[in-house]
Design a protein around this motif. Sequence first.
Motif, mmCIF file in Angstrom:
data_model
loop_
_atom_site.group_PDB
_atom_site.id
_atom_site.type_symbol
_atom_site.label_atom_id
_atom_site.label_comp_id
_atom_site.label_asym_id
_atom_site.label_seq_id
_atom_site.Cartn_x
_atom_site.Cartn_y
_atom_site.Cartn_z
ATOM 1 N N ARG A 114 -10.597 -6.531 -3.670
ATOM 2 C CA ARG A 114 -10.282 -6.953 -2.569
ATOM 3 C C ARG A 114 -8.575 -6.885 -2.200
ATOM 4 N NH1 ARG A 114 -12.546 -12.783 -1.953
ATOM 5 N NH2 ARG A 114 -11.777 -12.898 0.093
ATOM 6 N N GLN A 133 0.785 -1.211 -0.068
ATOM 7 C CA GLN A 133 0.110 0.066 -0.116
ATOM 8 C C GLN A 133 0.976 1.237 0.019
ATOM 9 O OE1 GLN A 133 0.618 -1.912 2.697
ATOM 10 N NE2 GLN A 133 0.856 -0.595 4.529
ATOM 11 N N GLU A 152 -1.439 -2.812 6.455
ATOM 12 C CA GLU A 152 -2.132 -1.699 6.347
ATOM 13 C C GLU A 152 -3.144 -1.798 7.484
ATOM 14 O OE1 GLU A 152 -4.815 1.148 3.429
ATOM 15 O OE2 GLU A 152 -4.191 -1.022 2.647
ATOM 16 N N GLN A 159 -6.322 -1.672 8.118
ATOM 17 C CA GLN A 159 -7.582 -1.158 8.129
ATOM 18 C C GLN A 159 -8.150 -1.170 6.610
ATOM 19 O OE1 GLN A 159 -7.319 2.847 9.878
ATOM 20 N NE2 GLN A 159 -7.004 2.019 11.872
ATOM 21 N N ASN A 160 -9.254 -1.667 6.711
ATOM 22 C CA ASN A 160 -10.029 -1.558 5.596
ATOM 23 C C ASN A 160 -9.659 -2.716 4.520
ATOM 24 O OD1 ASN A 160 -11.661 0.686 6.355
ATOM 25 N ND2 ASN A 160 -9.929 1.663 5.597
ATOM 26 N N VAL A 161 -9.055 -3.838 5.134
ATOM 27 C CA VAL A 161 -8.519 -4.941 4.370
ATOM 28 C C VAL A 161 -8.993 -6.136 5.250
ATOM 29 C CG1 VAL A 161 -6.541 -3.750 3.196
ATOM 30 C CG2 VAL A 161 -6.294 -4.896 5.429
ATOM 31 N N GLU A 162 -8.977 -7.341 4.538
ATOM 32 C CA GLU A 162 -8.906 -8.613 5.193
ATOM 33 C C GLU A 162 -7.496 -9.029 5.589
ATOM 34 O OE1 GLU A 162 -11.288 -11.469 2.660
ATOM 35 O OE2 GLU A 162 -11.513 -9.486 1.300
#
Length: 288
Positions: A197, A112, A266, A268-271
């Motif tokens: 995703r 990221q 990262e 946050q906002n990921v699996e």
Amino acid sequence: MYVITGVTGHVGRVTADILLKRQNPLRAVVRSAAKGTEWATQGAEVAIADFFDLGSLIEAFTGAEGLFIMTPPALDLDAVIEKHLLMLDNILNAIKETKPQKIVYLSSIGGQLETGTGAIRKLYDMEQALKSLDIPTVGIRAGWFMENFAGLIPSAIESGILLSFLDPTDLQIPMVAVSDIGKLAAELLTQDWSGHRIVELEGPCRYSADDVASSLSYYTGRKISAEPIPSINYENMYLSFGFTPDASRLMAEMNIGFNKKWIVFEEQNVEHISGEILLEDLLKTYIK
């Protein structure tokens, strides 16, 4: 039809093996006919293609229900990032031409981040490129490969010193076995989803170079200690491995990014998924 690139590498091989065992139709993408022989004997289709050759990629990707993309490390090339961008351009154009139903691709922890990641930067470029497609995608941000220590084990056993790019040696980071990555890739390819995703993947625990040395001590019955490689020596170390000067510079920058705790998940906002293989169990397989 599932189309697998990087099939001769550790991750792609695991992915392909799992799909074949489940009797899924598979096309193995290789760079030469000789490398495709073993896959043909297992019942897979074989496509000969090169990431620098758009026409061959279009032929390889045609008819794909699911496509797994893993670009080569390119550590034998000069201008690594620039040449990887050329590969990405061909990959994107081939995908737009053939329209696979879904794409799974291998990224990395730190994927990221646009700067300060060295060799991982090319995977940031891949993430951004594939997210621009109007096709469902999922990127696997894998942790530090546990297998990265394999080449250092013989000298560690002989000398009692495990040389470490991780500094300090008690710095614990996310690590994962390649078989857990390949397994996840196979599972994702057989799923259905929409949109884009990101799945971050690490092993059951976080580990340090000290943990590696401790495990090697246990399995060999001799004292082995981790010793950090001075960062000033990183580039020369990688040059000694046969990497190009540009690749060596990028690898050095990547290691500094880990050591400064800049290269992280990262979160946050990921699996986020944990694999099954423990580092100590993997290391045991390398002890003769």
